[in-house]
Design a protein around this motif. Structure first.
Motif, short mmCIF file in Angstrom:
data_model
loop_
_atom_site.label_atom_id
_atom_site.label_comp_id
_atom_site.label_asym_id
_atom_site.label_seq_id
_atom_site.Cartn_x
_atom_site.Cartn_y
_atom_site.Cartn_z
N GLY A 266 0.78 -1.23 0.00
CA GLY A 266 0.00 0.00 0.00
C GLY A 266 0.81 1.27 0.00
N ASN A 267 2.13 1.17 -0.23
CA ASN A 267 2.99 2.35 -0.28
C ASN A 267 3.05 2.87 -1.71
N VAL B 116 -5.17 -4.49 -0.96
CA VAL B 116 -6.55 -4.85 -1.27
C VAL B 116 -7.30 -5.31 -0.02
N ALA B 117 -6.61 -6.06 0.84
CA ALA B 117 -7.24 -6.50 2.09
C ALA B 117 -7.68 -5.31 2.92
N LYS B 118 -6.87 -4.27 2.94
CA LYS B 118 -7.22 -3.06 3.68
C LYS B 118 -8.49 -2.43 3.13
N GLU C 81 -15.86 -13.91 -16.34
CA GLU C 81 -14.88 -14.19 -17.40
C GLU C 81 -13.46 -14.17 -16.83
N MET C 82 -13.20 -13.24 -15.92
CA MET C 82 -11.89 -13.20 -15.26
C MET C 82 -11.62 -14.49 -14.50
N ASN C 83 -12.63 -14.95 -13.77
CA ASN C 83 -12.47 -16.20 -13.02
C ASN C 83 -12.12 -17.36 -13.95
N ALA C 84 -12.85 -17.46 -15.07
CA ALA C 84 -12.64 -18.56 -16.00
C ALA C 84 -11.23 -18.54 -16.58
N LEU C 85 -10.73 -17.36 -16.90
CA LEU C 85 -9.38 -17.26 -17.45
C LEU C 85 -8.31 -17.39 -16.36
N SER C 86 -8.63 -16.91 -15.17
CA SER C 86 -7.65 -16.93 -14.08
C SER C 86 -7.22 -18.33 -13.68
N VAL C 87 -8.15 -19.28 -13.79
CA VAL C 87 -7.83 -20.65 -13.37
C VAL C 87 -6.81 -21.29 -14.30
N THR C 88 -6.58 -20.69 -15.47
CA THR C 88 -5.58 -21.23 -16.40
C THR C 88 -4.19 -20.62 -16.16
N MET C 89 -4.10 -19.64 -15.28
CA MET C 89 -2.83 -18.97 -15.02
C MET C 89 -1.97 -19.81 -14.07
N PRO C 90 -0.63 -19.62 -14.13
CA PRO C 90 0.26 -20.46 -13.33
C PRO C 90 0.16 -20.26 -11.82
N ASP C 91 -0.33 -19.10 -11.36
CA ASP C 91 -0.52 -18.92 -9.92
C ASP C 91 -1.91 -18.35 -9.67
N ALA C 92 -2.27 -18.24 -8.40
CA ALA C 92 -3.65 -17.87 -8.05
C ALA C 92 -3.85 -16.37 -7.88
N SER C 93 -2.87 -15.55 -8.23
CA SER C 93 -2.95 -14.11 -7.98
C SER C 93 -4.14 -13.47 -8.68
N TRP C 94 -4.33 -13.82 -9.96
CA TRP C 94 -5.43 -13.22 -10.71
C TRP C 94 -6.78 -13.69 -10.20
N LEU C 95 -6.87 -14.94 -9.82
CA LEU C 95 -8.12 -15.46 -9.29
C LEU C 95 -8.49 -14.75 -7.99
N ARG C 96 -7.49 -14.58 -7.10
CA ARG C 96 -7.75 -13.87 -5.84
C ARG C 96 -8.17 -12.42 -6.11
N LEU C 97 -7.54 -11.81 -7.11
CA LEU C 97 -7.89 -10.43 -7.45
C LEU C 97 -9.34 -10.34 -7.92
N ALA C 98 -9.75 -11.26 -8.80
CA ALA C 98 -11.13 -11.26 -9.30
C ALA C 98 -12.12 -11.45 -8.16
N GLN C 99 -11.79 -12.32 -7.22
CA GLN C 99 -12.67 -12.54 -6.07
C GLN C 99 -12.74 -11.29 -5.19
N ALA C 100 -11.61 -10.60 -5.05
CA ALA C 100 -11.58 -9.38 -4.24
C ALA C 100 -12.43 -8.28 -4.87
N ILE C 101 -12.33 -8.13 -6.20
CA ILE C 101 -13.13 -7.10 -6.87
C ILE C 101 -14.61 -7.43 -6.75
N ARG C 102 -14.95 -8.71 -6.85
CA ARG C 102 -16.35 -9.09 -6.70
C ARG C 102 -16.85 -8.76 -5.29
N ALA C 103 -16.01 -9.04 -4.28
CA ALA C 103 -16.38 -8.68 -2.90
C ALA C 103 -16.56 -7.18 -2.77
N ASP C 104 -15.67 -6.42 -3.41
CA ASP C 104 -15.74 -4.95 -3.36
C ASP C 104 -17.08 -4.48 -3.95
#
Length: 474
Positions: free
Chosen positions: A29-30, A220-222, A153-176
């Motif tokens: 957050g800096n 994002v957690a903040k 659509e982000m979720n569907a594409l995120s699961v094909t990525m090598p790490d879970a960063s994009w999936l977590r981001l999509a979930q965070a935006i949905r929560a937001d």
């Protein structure tokens, strides 16, 4: 706006910072410190690395509200891009989209992001970035359902990525988005007509607290913890005010250009729960900084929530006349937003004004006002086969050389290439299945200023589009 929380993180996810620590600073957050470091790195970087770092630097400055610095950095990045016209346009669309979003030109941002997603060759990271951008734009236009679909659509594409960063981001935006919707759907805010007119696909989706936040960047957690406190306030929990104040103090330093949006979010919750004094303090803080809209200034398109808060505040303070005046301004501002932004986005169209100010697609948004008029003139005369770069330049009173330099500097391609592409876009559109015409290919080409079959074929090859007849088989 709230997208400013996510842009720095998205930018570092698609750009390698070379181990200089920018990504770590962003996650914590800096943002201002990260922007300062990116600025230094941009001066030292060479070659293709410099293009990426300049874009990163521009993104970070957009997030902190330093729009002039951001525009300069993104312009430098664009001017260094080499390759095919498609690659140059992709870079221009991406930069133009975030700049348009920062300027409140939401329908323009949506068009730019959509043009990126229409390119099948776009890398997965850029596609995910554009889906997130479309989500932010659609949400701000009031298309909540469509914003949620982009996250699907982000979720569907995120699961094909090598790490879970994009999936977590999509979930965070949905929560937001879901938390924002719950706050704005408070029964006490039922007269907030812009949002009560929206529908909400995610009614069955529940905020799952720490389960959603687990593994997210602290930045994002903040934000999600803050929204949780804002929602609690809207439900009557006055104890959440302390935590809300702490987040607002942090945002004043980390994201100074967007703090007023966070204050309006909190003010909405305070008004929903009858915490009038807290709402008054938040709105007074904006007035003290000159952010308010006085009687002498026309309401900005994206100020209507602030105007709504003022109307509700006056009502709760027993000032019926002042409340009615502010509510009238709010309604006017909301309708202006619908007319200028929401309807063009829904129709996927834009109307050019006489001065070219409304020609704000992925090219127009990058050009200064004077050269935007040249671009508007170009679009208005695509059907003229004799239209030349010299004529376009003369229309705005500059030399042909000046026009070429400006387009290369701000867009990355020559005005001749832009003219060529726009004509082919019109031809493609008219030949496509949903715009099928009884005219022959050559007749359509002539309609849009391409006089003969040889030139048409050469232009298609140069733009890597195959053959004109290929469009008819799609």
């Amino acid at each position: 706006m709230f997208w400013a929380v996510y842009l720095p993180l998205i930018s570092t996810m698609v750009t390698d910072d070379g181990g200089c620590g920018i990504s770590a600073l962003v996650r914590e957050g800096n943002i201002r410190e990260a922007a300062a470091r990116a600025c230094t790195l941009a001066e030292q970087a060479q070659g293709s690395d410099r293009i990426a770092v300049l874009a990163l630097n521009g993104d970070l400055h957009l997030a902190i509200g330093a729009n002039e610095e951001a525009e300069e950095s993104l312009r430098k990045s664009q001017s260094l891009v080499k390759g095919t016209i498609g690659q140059v346009r992709l870079h221009a669309s991406r930069n133009g989209a975030w700049q348009a979003l920062s300027r409140g030109r939401i329908s323009t941002a949506l068009k730019c992001f959509s043009s990126i997603l229409a390119d099948d060759a776009v890398a997965p990271e850029r596609r995910l970035e554009s889906l997130a951008g479309e989500c932010f734009a659609l949400h701000q236009l009031g298309y909540f359902d469509d914003a949620i679909r982009k996250l699907d659509e982000m979720n569907a594409l995120s699961v094909t990525m090598p790490d879970a960063s994009w999936l977590r981001l999509a979930q965070a935006i949905r929560a937001d988005l879901t938390l924002q919707a719950e706050i704005r759907r408070s029964p006490q805010l039922g007269d907030h007509i812009f949002w009560t007119a929206a529908t909400f696909l995610s009614r069955g989706w529940q905020w799952d607290g720490d389960a959603t936040i687990d593994g997210l960047a602290p930045l994002v957690a903040k934000r999600l913890h803050y929204l949780q406190q804002v929602r609690a306030l809207s439900e009557g929990d006055a104890l959440s005010i302390g935590n809300i104040k702490r987040y607002l103090d942090w945002s004043a330093t980390a994201l100074p250009g967007h703090q007023r949006f966070f204050k309006v979010e909190a003010a909405l919750a305070a008004l929903a729960s009858g915490q009038t004094s807290f709402a008054d303090a938040l709105l007074d803080a904006r007035r003290a900084k000159g952010d308010h809209l006085g009687s002498s200034s026309a309401p900005g398109r994206w100020e209507f929530e602030y105007l709504y808060c003022l109307a509700k505040l006056h009502k709760q303070l027993g000032r019926a006349h002042e409340s009615m005046l502010q509510f009238e301004q709010y309604a006017l501002c909301a309708m202006q937003c619908i007319r200028v932004e929401v309807l063009p986005a829904a129709q996927h169209s834009s109307v050019a004004s006489a001065d070219g100010s409304n020609v704000l697609d992925d090219i127009g948004v990058l050009l200064p006002p004077r050269y935007r008029r040249a671009y508007a003139y170009m679009l208005d005369n695509l059907g003229n086969p004799n239209l030349s770069v010299r004529e376009i330049a003369a229309h705005i009173g500059v030399t042909q050389r000046s026009l070429q330099i400006a387009f290369k500097a701000y867009v990355g391609v020559s005005p001749k290439d832009v003219l060529q592409k726009k004509r082919l876009d019109r031809i493609d559109s008219e030949l496509s299945a949903d715009q099928r015409t009884n005219l022959s290919i050559l007749e359509v080409a002539r309609k849009w200023g391409v006089p003969n079959r040889s030139k048409l074929a050469n232009w298609y090859r140069r733009q890597h589009r195959g053959k004109p007849s290929d469009v008819l088989t799609v």
